[in-house]
Design an enzyme around this catalytic site. Structure first.
Site, PDB file in Angstrom:
ATOM      1  N   LEU A 159       0.852  -1.157   0.176  1.00  0.00           N
ATOM      2  CA  LEU A 159      -0.014  -0.002   0.068  1.00  0.00           C
ATOM      3  C   LEU A 159       0.773   1.115  -0.149  1.00  0.00           C
ATOM      4  O   LEU A 159       1.155   2.091   1.081  1.00  0.00           O
ATOM      5  CB  LEU A 159      -0.886   0.029   1.141  1.00  0.00           C
ATOM      6  CG  LEU A 159      -1.812  -1.179   1.276  1.00  0.00           C
ATOM      7  CD1 LEU A 159      -2.455  -1.315   2.560  1.00  0.00           C
ATOM      8  CD2 LEU A 159      -2.820  -1.459   0.024  1.00  0.00           C
ATOM      9  N   GLU A 160       1.387   1.649  -1.222  1.00  0.00           N
ATOM     10  CA  GLU A 160       2.106   2.618  -1.294  1.00  0.00           C
ATOM     11  C   GLU A 160       1.470   3.935  -1.140  1.00  0.00           C
ATOM     12  O   GLU A 160       2.056   4.942  -0.563  1.00  0.00           O
ATOM     13  CB  GLU A 160       2.824   2.895  -2.507  1.00  0.00           C
ATOM     14  CG  GLU A 160       4.065   2.081  -2.719  1.00  0.00           C
ATOM     15  CD  GLU A 160       5.251   2.391  -1.679  1.00  0.00           C
ATOM     16  OE1 GLU A 160       5.330   1.839  -0.772  1.00  0.00           O
ATOM     17  OE2 GLU A 160       5.989   3.416  -2.098  1.00  0.00           O
ATOM     18  N   HIS A 161       0.090   4.001  -1.450  1.00  0.00           N
ATOM     19  CA  HIS A 161      -0.587   5.239  -1.463  1.00  0.00           C
ATOM     20  C   HIS A 161      -2.010   4.866  -0.381  1.00  0.00           C
ATOM     21  O   HIS A 161      -2.281   3.600  -0.410  1.00  0.00           O
ATOM     22  CB  HIS A 161      -1.165   5.665  -2.889  1.00  0.00           C
ATOM     23  CG  HIS A 161       0.057   6.107  -3.722  1.00  0.00           C
ATOM     24  ND1 HIS A 161       0.715   6.926  -3.466  1.00  0.00           N
ATOM     25  CD2 HIS A 161       0.396   5.189  -4.754  1.00  0.00           C
ATOM     26  CE1 HIS A 161       1.566   7.030  -4.563  1.00  0.00           C
ATOM     27  NE2 HIS A 161       1.453   5.946  -5.238  1.00  0.00           N
TER      28      HIS A 161
END
Ligand code: NAG
Length: 308
Positions: A159-161
Site C-alpha cells: 500500500l504505497e498510497h
C-alpha cells in the site's frame, strides 16, 4: 510457510534435507533467535520478460510467489489486474503446478500506481468479495475468474498510497476468516509489504494493528527513503518492526537488481544481513524484488535461498 507445513508433498530426500536444516538451525542458534528458515518469497508479474510463473516456481529458488498487482480497486467496484502483459490464460495451470510442487502463490494489491483506495467499510467488503470470487473459493455469477478454477493461497497488501481513512483493517479481518483450499484450519496467507521506516503510514498501521498478519516483508532497498535503507538505519527499523508485531513473521526485502545502488552483494547478505535479521525469533525469511531481476542475475536467488 513454516518448515513443518507442506512436508507431505515432498520426496523423502527433500524431506531429509529440510529436517537436517531445521535441526542444524536449532543447534546453531541461541534460544531466542529464529536462525535460518530457508524461506524466500519473490514478486512476479512486473515484467513480461521475467518468464512464466511456472518457470519461477520450477527454479527451486522460492518458497512462495506473490503476483503483482491488483492495482485498481475501491473506486465504484472497478478492478484491474496488471501483470505486465503476461498471458493470463496460461497462469491458472501454472498456479496449480506451483502449488503441486509446494510453492504457494498469492496476489498483491496496491503497488506504485494511484488507482486504489479503500475509503469505507463497504468498499473493503466489496474488495473482499471481488478477491474471494475472482481468485479464491467464491463463484459469483458474472464475476470473471482470470485464472479459471485455480485457487490462490494468499493476499499481500502493498500500500504505497493511502489515507488514514482507508479500511484495510476491515479487509484483513474479513480475509482472515477464510481458508485456503484444503479446508478448515488453514487460513489464507495474509501478508503485507512495507517500506523500511517504522512506524508505517497510518493506513498501513491501522491494518497491521489487527495483529493478524502472518508475514510482513520490510523493503530496505528503496532510494527515496534514505534514512531507512541499506546504507541507513534499517537495523534499527528491523528491531522496531519485529518488536511491534511479535505474532507476525518478518521477511527482509532485498532487491535482486544488480544495477540498483542498494543491491546487496551475496557475501554481504551472508555476513552482514542474515546474521542480524535472524537474531529475531519472529524472523521469517527473505523477500526478493523481483523475479525479473533475479532471473537476469544468474544465481542471486539460489545463493540467497541458502542464506535465508
Ligand atoms: C467498520 O468495521 C469495523 C470493523 O468491523 C467496525 O468496528 C466499525 O464499527 C465499522 N464502521 C462502520 C461505519 O460501520
Amino acid at each position: 510457510m513454516h518448515p513443518t507445513m507442506g512436508l507431505a508433498r515432498l520426496r523423502p530426500a527433500c524431506l531429509l534435507a529440510i529436517l537436517s536444516i531445521v535441526a542444524a538451525s536449532f543447534l546453531a542458534a541461541p534460544a531466542a533467535a529464529a536462525g535460518k528458515t530457508g524461506q524466500v518469497t519473490v514478486f512476479w508479474g512486473r515484467n513480461k520478460d521475467e518468464g512464466s510463473l511456472r518457470e519461477a516456481c520450477d527454479s527451486g529458488r522460492y518458497t512462495m510467489v506473490t503476483m503483482s498487482f491488483l492495482d485498481v480497486f475501491g473506486r465504484g467496484n472497478k478492478y484491474h489486474l496488471d501483470l505486465s502483459g503476461h498471458d493470463l490464460t496460461a497462469i491458472g495451470a501454472d498456479i496449480k503446478h506451483c502449488q503441486f510442487i509446494g510453492v504457494p502463490v498469492s496476489i498483491s494489491i496496491g503497488g506504485y500506481g494511484t488507482g486504489y483506495s479503500l475509503p469505507s467499510n463497504r468498499s473493503a467488503l466489496d474488495l473482499f468479495d471481488h478477491l474471494w470470487n475472482s481468485y479464491f473459493g467464491g463463484s459469483k455469477p458474472g464475476v470473471p475468474r482470470p485464472f479459471g478454477d485455480a485457487w490462490l493461497d494468499g493476499v499481500d497488501l502493498f500500500l504505497e498510497h493511502g489515507t488514514p481513512a482507508d479500511r484495510y483493517d476491515v479487509l484483513a479481518l474479513e480475509l482472515a476468516k477464510h481458508n485456503i483450499r484444503g479446508g478448515p484450519g488453514k487460513p489464507l496467507h495474509l501478508t503485507a509489504t512495507v517500506r523500511c521506516a517504522y512506524p508505517p503510514a497510518a493506513h498501513v498501521g491501522r491494518a497491521l494493528a489487527t495483529g493478524i498478519f502472518e508475514r510482513v516483508h520490510v523493503r530496505i532497498y528503496e532510494g527515496d527513503d534514505k534514512a531507512c535503507n541499506v546504507y541507513g538505519a534499517w537495523q534499527d527499523a528491523w528491531d522496531k518492526w519485529t518488536a511491534a508485531y511479535p505474532a507476525t513473521r518478518f521477511y527482509i526485502g532485498l532487491t535482486a537488481d544488480q544495477n540498483s545502488y542498494q543491491w546487496i552483494h551475496p557475501k554481504n547478505v551472508y555476513y552482514g544481513v542474515a546474521p542480524v535479521v535472524q537474531k529475531k525469533d519472529n524472523y521469517g525469511g527473505i523477500m526478493l524484488w523481483d523475479r525479473y531481476f533475479d532471473k537476469k542475475s544468474d544465481d542471486y536467488g539460489s545463493l540467497i535461498k541458502n542464506y535465508a
